[in-house]
Write a protein that holds these residues in place. Structure first.
Motif, PDB file in Angstrom:
ATOM      1  N   GLU A 190       0.827  -1.211   0.000  1.00 58.72           N
ATOM      2  CA  GLU A 190       0.000   0.000   0.000  1.00 58.72           C
ATOM      3  C   GLU A 190       0.856   1.255   0.000  1.00 58.72           C
ATOM      4  O   GLU A 190       0.515   2.245  -0.641  1.00 58.72           O
ATOM      5  N   ALA A 191       1.989   1.201   0.703  1.00 57.54           N
ATOM      6  CA  ALA A 191       2.877   2.361   0.731  1.00 57.54           C
ATOM      7  C   ALA A 191       3.458   2.616  -0.650  1.00 57.54           C
ATOM      8  O   ALA A 191       3.571   3.764  -1.093  1.00 57.54           O
ATOM      9  N   LYS A 192       3.820   1.557  -1.382  1.00 59.11           N
ATOM     10  CA  LYS A 192       4.346   1.726  -2.741  1.00 59.11           C
ATOM     11  C   LYS A 192       3.258   2.220  -3.678  1.00 59.11           C
ATOM     12  O   LYS A 192       3.516   3.014  -4.579  1.00 59.11           O
ATOM     13  N   ALA A 193       2.038   1.771  -3.489  1.00 58.34           N
ATOM     14  CA  ALA A 193       0.940   2.209  -4.347  1.00 58.34           C
ATOM     15  C   ALA A 193       0.617   3.679  -4.106  1.00 58.34           C
ATOM     16  O   ALA A 193       0.248   4.395  -5.032  1.00 58.34           O
ATOM     17  N   ASP A 194       0.752   4.181  -2.884  1.00 58.16           N
ATOM     18  CA  ASP A 194       0.479   5.585  -2.573  1.00 58.16           C
ATOM     19  C   ASP A 194       1.552   6.504  -3.146  1.00 58.16           C
ATOM     20  O   ASP A 194       1.268   7.633  -3.527  1.00 58.16           O
ATOM     21  N   ASP A 195       2.791   6.043  -3.255  1.00 59.84           N
ATOM     22  CA  ASP A 195       3.887   6.869  -3.780  1.00 59.84           C
ATOM     23  C   ASP A 195       3.780   7.027  -5.289  1.00 59.84           C
ATOM     24  O   ASP A 195       4.311   7.960  -5.857  1.00 59.84           O
ATOM     25  N   GLY A 196       3.119   6.174  -5.977  1.00 58.46           N
ATOM     26  CA  GLY A 196       3.016   6.230  -7.428  1.00 58.46           C
ATOM     27  C   GLY A 196       4.263   5.638  -8.054  1.00 58.46           C
ATOM     28  O   GLY A 196       5.101   5.052  -7.380  1.00 58.46           O
ATOM     29  N   PRO A 197       4.419   5.819  -9.403  1.00 55.41           N
ATOM     30  CA  PRO A 197       5.605   5.273 -10.075  1.00 55.41           C
ATOM     31  C   PRO A 197       6.863   5.954  -9.565  1.00 55.41           C
ATOM     32  O   PRO A 197       6.864   7.118  -9.219  1.00 55.41           O
ATOM     33  N   ALA A 198       7.946   5.240  -9.589  1.00 57.33           N
ATOM     34  CA  ALA A 198       9.210   5.750  -9.048  1.00 57.33           C
ATOM     35  C   ALA A 198       9.724   6.896  -9.902  1.00 57.33           C
ATOM     36  O   ALA A 198       9.742   6.839 -11.116  1.00 57.33           O
ATOM     37  N   GLY A 199      10.189   7.991  -9.299  1.00 57.46           N
ATOM     38  CA  GLY A 199      10.788   9.134  -9.981  1.00 57.46           C
ATOM     39  C   GLY A 199       9.777  10.086 -10.590  1.00 57.46           C
ATOM     40  O   GLY A 199      10.151  11.056 -11.230  1.00 57.46           O
ATOM     41  N   ALA A 200       8.523   9.857 -10.459  1.00 55.83           N
ATOM     42  CA  ALA A 200       7.521  10.731 -11.069  1.00 55.83           C
ATOM     43  C   ALA A 200       7.058  11.748 -10.040  1.00 55.83           C
ATOM     44  O   ALA A 200       6.866  11.440  -8.881  1.00 55.83           O
ATOM     45  N   GLY A 201       6.866  12.961 -10.471  1.00 56.60           N
ATOM     46  CA  GLY A 201       6.412  14.032  -9.597  1.00 56.60           C
ATOM     47  C   GLY A 201       4.907  14.136  -9.664  1.00 56.60           C
ATOM     48  O   GLY A 201       4.218  13.262 -10.176  1.00 56.60           O
ATOM     49  N   PRO A 202       4.351  15.254  -9.192  1.00 53.74           N
ATOM     50  CA  PRO A 202       2.907  15.417  -9.207  1.00 53.74           C
ATOM     51  C   PRO A 202       2.350  15.547 -10.618  1.00 53.74           C
ATOM     52  O   PRO A 202       1.210  15.238 -10.864  1.00 53.74           O
ATOM     53  N   ASP A 203       3.150  16.063 -11.589  1.00 51.51           N
ATOM     54  CA  ASP A 203       2.678  16.204 -12.959  1.00 51.51           C
ATOM     55  C   ASP A 203       3.196  15.048 -13.800  1.00 51.51           C
ATOM     56  O   ASP A 203       3.865  15.252 -14.799  1.00 51.51           O
ATOM     57  N   SER A 204       2.861  13.905 -13.470  1.00 47.18           N
ATOM     58  CA  SER A 204       3.365  12.764 -14.228  1.00 47.18           C
ATOM     59  C   SER A 204       2.343  12.286 -15.246  1.00 47.18           C
ATOM     60  O   SER A 204       2.444  11.190 -15.734  1.00 47.18           O
ATOM     61  N   THR A 205       1.383  13.115 -15.576  1.00 40.97           N
ATOM     62  CA  THR A 205       0.340  12.711 -16.513  1.00 40.97           C
ATOM     63  C   THR A 205       0.756  12.906 -17.957  1.00 40.97           C
ATOM     64  O   THR A 205       0.065  12.462 -18.857  1.00 40.97           O
ATOM     65  N   GLY A 206       1.809  13.609 -18.209  1.00 44.31           N
ATOM     66  CA  GLY A 206       2.256  13.829 -19.587  1.00 44.31           C
ATOM     67  C   GLY A 206       1.611  15.032 -20.230  1.00 44.31           C
ATOM     68  O   GLY A 206       1.731  15.245 -21.424  1.00 44.31           O
ATOM     69  N   ASP A 207       0.919  15.876 -19.492  1.00 43.14           N
ATOM     70  CA  ASP A 207       0.248  17.058 -20.021  1.00 43.14           C
ATOM     71  C   ASP A 207       1.049  18.315 -19.730  1.00 43.14           C
ATOM     72  O   ASP A 207       0.501  19.349 -19.424  1.00 43.14           O
ATOM     73  N   ALA A 208       2.334  18.271 -19.876  1.00 41.35           N
ATOM     74  CA  ALA A 208       3.177  19.432 -19.570  1.00 41.35           C
ATOM     75  C   ALA A 208       2.939  20.558 -20.563  1.00 41.35           C
ATOM     76  O   ALA A 208       3.065  21.719 -20.225  1.00 41.35           O
ATOM     77  N   ASP A 209       2.584  20.293 -21.807  1.00 38.00           N
ATOM     78  CA  ASP A 209       2.371  21.320 -22.810  1.00 38.00           C
ATOM     79  C   ASP A 209       1.104  22.114 -22.566  1.00 38.00           C
ATOM     80  O   ASP A 209       1.002  23.262 -22.952  1.00 38.00           O
TER      81      ASP A 209
END
Length: 133
Positions: free
Chosen positions: A106-125
């Protein structure tokens, strides 16, 4: 008169003692006839039955029957208790191990993918509204 009362009391005492002794004796140790037959003889012929029991039917040279306590005297002497204690300890250890694994997952699932920040959706543009000239 006193002799009759004493005789009646003696007969009663001999009868009761003999009957109780027959009842308490183990059936395998009776001599002569079977235990139920001795009880019938004692009831039908109280004085003669008691005398016959004491002379012929009663087991000889056997220690008084003790009630054997088949259970252990303490919990740590009981193999079933010790076995159940070990099973309970193993179940608790397994439950603790599973809980730890679940918490880690559960702790790993709450952190999300490794190295990704809050904007990890790919919508930076879409957030960049300024044009570079």
């Amino acid at each position: 008169m006193l002799f009759r009362v004493a005789l009646a009391v003696a007969v009663l005492v001999i009868f009761v003692y003999g009957l109780v002794d027959v009842i308490r004796t183990d059936a395998r140790l009776t001599r002569g006839i079977s235990k139920p037959a001795w009880i019938i003889v004692m009831i039908v012929l109280p004085v003669i039955g008691a005398i016959l029991w004491l002379l012929m039917g009663r087991p000889r040279n056997t220690p008084p029957a003790r009630r054997a306590y088949s259970g252990p005297t303490a919990p740590d002497d009981d193999p079933d208790f010790l076995r159940n204690l070990e099973v309970r300890r193993r179940k608790q250890a397994e439950a603790a191990r599973l809980k730890k694994l679940k918490d880690d997952l559960e702790a790993k699932a709450d952190d999300g993918p490794a190295g990704a920040g809050p904007d990890s959706t790919g919508d930076a543009d879409t957030h960049d509204t300024g044009d570079v000239k």
